[in-house]
Design a protein around this motif. Structure first.
Motif, PDB file in Angstrom:
ATOM      1  N   VAL A   1       0.854  -1.186   0.000  1.00  0.00           N
ATOM      2  CA  VAL A   1       0.000   0.000   0.000  1.00  0.00           C
ATOM      3  C   VAL A   1       0.890   1.235   0.000  1.00  0.00           C
ATOM      4  CG1 VAL A   1      -1.763   1.321   1.225  1.00  0.00           C
ATOM      5  CG2 VAL A   1      -1.864  -1.188   1.217  1.00  0.00           C
ATOM      6  N   ARG A   2       0.663   2.107  -0.963  1.00  0.00           N
ATOM      7  CA  ARG A   2       1.431   3.346  -1.080  1.00  0.00           C
ATOM      8  C   ARG A   2       0.520   4.538  -0.833  1.00  0.00           C
ATOM      9  NH1 ARG A   2       3.174  -0.143  -5.197  1.00  0.00           N
ATOM     10  NH2 ARG A   2       5.428  -0.535  -5.253  1.00  0.00           N
ATOM     11  N   GLY A   3       1.015   5.501  -0.054  1.00  0.00           N
ATOM     12  CA  GLY A   3       0.240   6.687   0.283  1.00  0.00           C
ATOM     13  C   GLY A   3       0.605   7.885  -0.570  1.00  0.00           C
ATOM     14  N   LEU A   4       0.200   9.060  -0.147  1.00  0.00           N
ATOM     15  CA  LEU A   4       0.312  10.273  -0.952  1.00  0.00           C
ATOM     16  C   LEU A   4       1.747  10.588  -1.348  1.00  0.00           C
ATOM     17  CD1 LEU A   4      -0.954  12.791  -2.200  1.00  0.00           C
ATOM     18  CD2 LEU A   4      -0.814  13.894   0.054  1.00  0.00           C
ATOM     19  N   ARG A   5       2.665  10.561  -0.394  1.00  0.00           N
ATOM     20  CA  ARG A   5       4.038  10.939  -0.727  1.00  0.00           C
ATOM     21  C   ARG A   5       4.648   9.998  -1.760  1.00  0.00           C
ATOM     22  NH1 ARG A   5       6.858  12.761   5.048  1.00  0.00           N
ATOM     23  NH2 ARG A   5       5.468  14.550   5.441  1.00  0.00           N
TER      24      ARG A   5
ATOM     25  N   ASP B   1      -9.960  14.868   2.769  1.00  0.00           N
ATOM     26  CA  ASP B   1      -9.069  14.705   3.922  1.00  0.00           C
ATOM     27  C   ASP B   1      -8.483  13.295   3.978  1.00  0.00           C
ATOM     28  OD1 ASP B   1      -9.449  17.296   4.752  1.00  0.00           O
ATOM     29  OD2 ASP B   1     -11.048  16.801   6.169  1.00  0.00           O
ATOM     30  N   HIS B   2      -9.116  12.351   3.277  1.00  0.00           N
ATOM     31  CA  HIS B   2      -8.591  10.988   3.194  1.00  0.00           C
ATOM     32  C   HIS B   2      -7.625  10.916   2.009  1.00  0.00           C
ATOM     33  CE1 HIS B   2     -11.293   9.447   6.226  1.00  0.00           C
ATOM     34  NE2 HIS B   2     -12.352   9.862   5.554  1.00  0.00           N
ATOM     35  N   GLU B   3      -6.360  10.719   2.293  1.00  0.00           N
ATOM     36  CA  GLU B   3      -5.387  10.708   1.207  1.00  0.00           C
ATOM     37  C   GLU B   3      -5.551   9.465   0.333  1.00  0.00           C
ATOM     38  OE1 GLU B   3      -1.292   8.603   2.647  1.00  0.00           O
ATOM     39  OE2 GLU B   3      -1.525  10.707   3.228  1.00  0.00           O
ATOM     40  N   PRO B   4      -5.188   9.554  -0.939  1.00  0.00           N
ATOM     41  CA  PRO B   4      -5.322   8.408  -1.841  1.00  0.00           C
ATOM     42  C   PRO B   4      -4.373   7.277  -1.465  1.00  0.00           C
ATOM     43  CG  PRO B   4      -4.175  10.215  -2.937  1.00  0.00           C
ATOM     44  CD  PRO B   4      -4.662  10.751  -1.623  1.00  0.00           C
ATOM     45  N   LYS B   5      -4.756   6.074  -1.867  1.00  0.00           N
ATOM     46  CA  LYS B   5      -3.937   4.888  -1.624  1.00  0.00           C
ATOM     47  C   LYS B   5      -3.831   4.079  -2.920  1.00  0.00           C
ATOM     48  CE  LYS B   5      -3.672   5.546   2.913  1.00  0.00           C
ATOM     49  NZ  LYS B   5      -2.395   5.872   3.594  1.00  0.00           N
ATOM     50  N   PHE B   6      -2.629   3.628  -3.187  1.00  0.00           N
ATOM     51  CA  PHE B   6      -2.376   2.737  -4.318  1.00  0.00           C
ATOM     52  C   PHE B   6      -2.108   1.352  -3.746  1.00  0.00           C
ATOM     53  CE2 PHE B   6       0.903   1.377  -7.696  1.00  0.00           C
ATOM     54  CZ  PHE B   6      -0.068   0.740  -8.461  1.00  0.00           C
ATOM     55  N   ILE B   7      -3.022   0.429  -4.041  1.00  0.00           N
ATOM     56  CA  ILE B   7      -3.009  -0.903  -3.429  1.00  0.00           C
ATOM     57  C   ILE B   7      -2.582  -1.943  -4.463  1.00  0.00           C
ATOM     58  CG2 ILE B   7      -4.431  -2.640  -2.261  1.00  0.00           C
ATOM     59  CD1 ILE B   7      -6.414  -0.233  -1.692  1.00  0.00           C
TER      60      ILE B   7
END
Length: 509
Positions: free
Chosen positions: A227-231, A249-255
């Motif tokens: 799982v990758r977050g905004l940064r 307010d919920h940052e995107p996630k790449f799963i």
């Protein structure tokens, strides 16, 4: 989800079986006339009921057409107090397995209303092969589903959950039938899991919780999750996906979920890509209130991709399978992206945003670019992408677009076998000029006409030469009313097609 029934095989003489409900699938003309049926099982039921079945069929104009259902009391003349007769259509139809799946599912769905906790399905003598057993198993599990997590006990209504569904076959010990039952269970349970995800409110399923769900699924089924977050997305150059998600307010996630045979890497394998917009308000091109109500379902493609991986773990293919999901919320705020903004994609293409409510293709574009870079043999993406596809095909059929006819045919065949209605639409490049921009490499939407096609053409800009199929599931992802094995709400569409596509590739390997 509600507790699912135990599905099992049973054999032996009909008069040796007891249940709360018998389900009798019939072909056209088997019960609606005075002639004797050619099938011994139907003949036994007709004789036991002493004309009641024929009288009820005549009264209700039941002929055995696909989708018809007839319910009656047996008056103690069979091993169950109630009998549900379901139509399969014409004998010998190539659609018998799909029709059987829907018929069994509808009967099991109805069993709850009458409090039948034990159900026996009298499979037709000519439909007891492994595929029929699998279809009936899937139907039973799909039909038993109910999303009742938020109902108080008083509001759950009359009836009881179905506890057991027995399938009457020639030999309950047959290895092929047992294997088919297990396969049907794995696939249908994965589809029901996807239904849970889509049915949950957006306050429960947002990018972080969807990522948590994927991690837990991976841990439980021997998959690798990342799982990758905004940064990290910013470092990866996911400019379109970051742009869509910046209003929340919920940052995107790449799963990412990965299956590797025996835990090892073996070839490039295939990939699933899912659109995971966990709530879509439309951004500054805001949706009307009525259109926004069901937008918790805009992550149905992601749900299908994630939950299909549970089925993949059970199938254990000899090649890798990977699921990629872009999870975001598309909301309005002071930070939200705006009409006229220019976003830079991972591929390097710049995109003029002329509609913030065409966000799904922006998310998918970056995720597809990443998936293509991994060198997969073929990619299928799933997305509740366009209302235009629903206008073209209606609410029950998913649109299919592809840059490779062989892969498109394989997915269409898989959908037919799985009982999911797919229809191929043209990837008409003549409409591509609608996406031309004066200030960027492309726009994200075209004109009104052919909207599903221009959406697919936009995605194709990010697929390079990799064989790719796009499934626009905007219609069948959510039902407005009960249909076949399905209650109102999410269907888990796509899970069964992805599992069948994988299974077909396993058999061809």
């Amino acid at each position: 989800m509600s507790k699912l029934p135990n599905v099992k095989l049973s054999s032996g003489a009909l008069n040796k079986h007891k249940a709360d409900l018998f389900v009798l699938p019939v072909y056209e003309g088997e019960v609606g006339s005075k002639r004797k049926s050619l099938r011994p099982l139907v003949t036994r039921v007709r004789r036991a009921l002493r004309g009641v079945l024929e009288e009820a069929a005549k009264s209700e104009r039941f002929s055995g057409k696909a989708g018809q259902m007839l319910a009656l009391h047996t008056h103690g003349r069979l091993g169950a107090p109630r009998l549900t007769v379901v139509g399969l259509g014409k004998s010998g139809s190539t659609e018998t397995h799909s029709t059987l799946r829907n018929a069994v599912g509808a009967a099991v769905r109805g069993a709850r209303r009458i409090g039948a906790t034990r159900v026996l399905v009298l499979l037709p003598e000519d439909a007891r092969d492994a595929e029929a057993v699998r279809a009936a198993t899937e139907g039973a599990i799909l039909g038993a589903y109910r999303f009742d997590r938020y109902l108080t006990q008083e509001q759950k209504g009359a009836g009881k959950p179905v506890r057991t569904v027995a399938l009457l076959v020639e030999d309950a010990r047959d290895a092929a039938a047992k294997q088919a039952l297990g396969l049907g269970q794995a696939i249908a349970e994965a589809a029901n899991l996807a239904r849970d995800l889509v049915n949950e409110p957006a306050g429960v399923i947002y990018p972080a919780t969807l990522a948590d769900f994927a991690r837990d699924l991976a841990k439980a089924h021997g998959l690798k999750s990342t799982v990758r977050g905004l940064r990290e997305l910013e470092k990866l150059g996911f400019g379109m996906m970051v742009g869509v998600g910046q209003g929340s307010d919920h940052e995107p996630k790449f799963i990412t979920l990965e299956y590797r045979p025996g835990g090892r890497s073996s070839g490039k394998g295939i990939a699933f890509v899912g659109k995971g917009v966990t709530f879509d308000a439309g951004g500054y091109d805001i949706k009307p209130a009525a259109s926004m109500l069901d937008m918790k379902m805009d992550m149905a493609g992601a749900a299908a991709a994630i939950c299909a991986m549970r089925a993949i773990a059970a199938l254990e293919p000899p090649f890798p399978v990977t699921a990629y999901v872009g999870a975001v919320e598309n909301l309005v705020s002071g930070r939200a992206y705006k009409p006229g903004d220019i976003l830079k994609s991972r591929k390097g293409l710049t995109v003029e945003v002329n509609n913030t409510d065409a966000e799904g293709r922006l998310v998918l574009g970056d995720v597809l670019s990443y998936a293509v870079e991994q060198g997969h043999e073929a990619i299928v993406d799933l997305a509740t992408l366009t209302g235009a596809c629903m206008v073209a095909l209606g609410p029950y059929t998913a649109g299919v677009f592809s840059n490779d006819e062989a892969t498109a045919k394989a997915v269409l065949d898989a959908g037919r076998k799985a009982g999911e209605d797919l229809w191929q639409l043209p990837l008409n490049e003549d409409l591509g000029e609608q996406l031309d921009s004066d200030i960027a490499d492309t726009k994200n939407t075209g004109e009104r006409w052919g909207g599903a096609i221009t959406a697919a053409l936009f995605l194709s800009k990010f697929t390079e030469h990799t064989p790719w199929v796009h499934l626009d599931i905007a219609g069948p992802a959510m039902l407005a009313r009960e249909r076949g094995p399905f209650t109102k709400g999410a269907t888990g569409v796509g899970v069964r097609t992805l599992a069948q596509w994988t299974l077909d590739r396993m058999r061809a390997a």
